[in-house]
Design a protein around this motif. Structure first.
Motif, short mmCIF file in Angstrom:
data_model
loop_
_atom_site.label_atom_id
_atom_site.label_comp_id
_atom_site.label_asym_id
_atom_site.label_seq_id
_atom_site.Cartn_x
_atom_site.Cartn_y
_atom_site.Cartn_z
N UNK A 354 16.81 10.50 -24.24
CA UNK A 354 17.67 9.37 -24.56
C UNK A 354 17.04 8.06 -24.12
N UNK A 355 16.49 8.02 -22.91
CA UNK A 355 15.99 6.75 -22.36
C UNK A 355 14.82 6.19 -23.17
N UNK A 356 13.89 7.07 -23.57
CA UNK A 356 12.76 6.59 -24.34
C UNK A 356 13.17 6.18 -25.75
N UNK A 357 14.14 6.88 -26.31
CA UNK A 357 14.67 6.48 -27.62
C UNK A 357 15.26 5.08 -27.56
N UNK A 358 16.05 4.81 -26.52
CA UNK A 358 16.67 3.49 -26.38
C UNK A 358 15.62 2.40 -26.22
N UNK A 359 14.59 2.66 -25.42
CA UNK A 359 13.56 1.65 -25.19
C UNK A 359 12.77 1.35 -26.47
#
Length: 379
Positions: A354-359
């Motif tokens: 999730x975190x890398x997708x958001x970034x």
């Protein structure tokens, strides 16, 4: 039908298209267990949904220019109801995917034809304000879907969610049968599909809009796709995941409300989109820092706030150069960004981060916010 009542119906139809996507999220864990498939496979149901939705968008938008908005809306909603009945009866995961694809194809009518009806009836600054109002209303959709979906799945499994969607689609069909007027201009010509596609493919300003819509949507729906399994990993319940939707809806609603207020104060839509991208980037960094704690939901508020700010501005201005062919152009525009969203969510399901997708989504939106190409002249 006066414009106020038409706007209420339009909001309900647009909310249905979003709820039909989001309501599946709390059911992903139950689907994974019921059909004995991996979380990655279960998450692909959202990807399949978006890809079939993209095809539906281009078909319904195109035929709405030929047959009219009203008959196409009624046909699409009835197809959704039939597909949902099929999903209730299937015994295999592949059968569920097929039913899901057919339902998504039908649900697309609630997005593309409703937006076309709105563009038929409003224009200019009034259209931007209408999309802002719609944005505020749509902010409630994730909360309604997540909370309702979690409750239904807890008591009835994924079939409870499907039964709710069936009832909702039939209710909207009856409402449209009774109240939806025909808004297609009497003198409207049916624009050539491939000619319009050629114009749009060569339009860098339109591609920028596609990229912005896709970036903010992938960021939002990555939470709905991965969230159930993140909550499971952290030892949190599906019901708690459903409650998180209420908080996220507040963030999205606040974003749409801020957007409306700032537009009234004369702040340009381009500035608001750029600001939204920066807010989403901050949210992505904070989610990365809190990824091993349930508190990661708090910075997700920034991501959905950014969504609420940006999307009304992008949708309101994307097709200004295509007012002579709104149904066809709207269909192709929707096809373009839903294909990108579907492909992006397939990658999200595979990566499971999730975190890398958001970034990545926020950085893409920030770059697109700075790029302001001019649409090519049309002969």
């Amino acid at each position: 039908m006066n414009r106020k009542n038409l706007l209420v119906l339009a909001v309900a139809l647009l909310m249905f298209a979003q709820i039909a996507q989001t309501l599946y999220s709390p059911a992903l864990s139950d689907i994974s267990e019921a059909f004995a498939v991996t979380p990655q496979a279960a998450a692909q149901t959202l990807s399949v949904y978006f890809l079939a939705f993209a095809l539906g968008v281009v078909v319904w938008g195109r035929v709405s220019d030929r047959w009219g908005r009203r008959p196409v809306m009624l046909t699409g909603l009835m197809l959704y109801a039939v597909a949902t009945c099929l999903a209730l009866s299937v015994q295999t995961f592949n059968g569920l995917l097929i039913a899901q694809a057919l339902a998504a194809f039908g649900a697309a009518v609630g997005s593309v034809v409703t937006q076309t009806v709105v563009r038929d009836c409003f224009s200019g600054a009034q259209l931007a304000q209408v999309f802002s109002v719609i944005g505020i209303a749509l902010a409630a959709s994730p909360a309604i879907a997540l909370f309702t979906g979690a409750s239904l799945v807890q008591h009835f499994g994924y079939r409870g969610m499907l039964g709710c969607l069936l009832l909702l689609s039939l209710t909207l069909w009856a409402w449209c049968w009774r109240a939806l007027p025909e808004t297609r201009p009497a003198a409207a010509c049916v624009a050539p599909l491939f000619g319009t596609l050629g114009l749009m493919l060569k339009d860098p300003a339109l591609w920028r809009s596609v990229g912005l819509v896709a970036a903010f949507n992938i960021a939002l729906f990555s939470y709905y796709s991965l969230g159930p399994f993140i909550f499971q990993r952290l030892g949190l319940s599906a019901e708690q995941f459903g409650y998180s939707g209420a908080g996220l809806a507040l963030g999205s609603g606040l974003g749409a409300w801020l957007n409306k207020r700032l537009l009234k104060r004369g702040i340009g839509s381009e500035t608001l989109v750029l600001t939204a991208a920066a807010v989403a980037l901050l949210g992505g960094f904070l989610v990365m820092l809190l990824r091993d704690s349930g508190w990661f939901v708090l910075p997700m508020l920034l991501v959905v706030l950014a969504f609420g700010m940006a999307i009304p501005n992008v949708l309101g201005s994307a097709l200004l150069a295509y007012r002579d062919r709104l149904g066809t152009a709207g269909a192709l525009f929707g096809l373009m960004y839903y294909l990108v969203i579907g492909a992006g969510l397939m990658l999200v399901a595979w990566v499971q981060s999730l975190e890398w997708t958001l970034l990545v989504c926020a950085l893409a939106a920030l770059w697109l916010g700075y790029v302001r190409p001019v649409a090519p002249l049309r002969s």
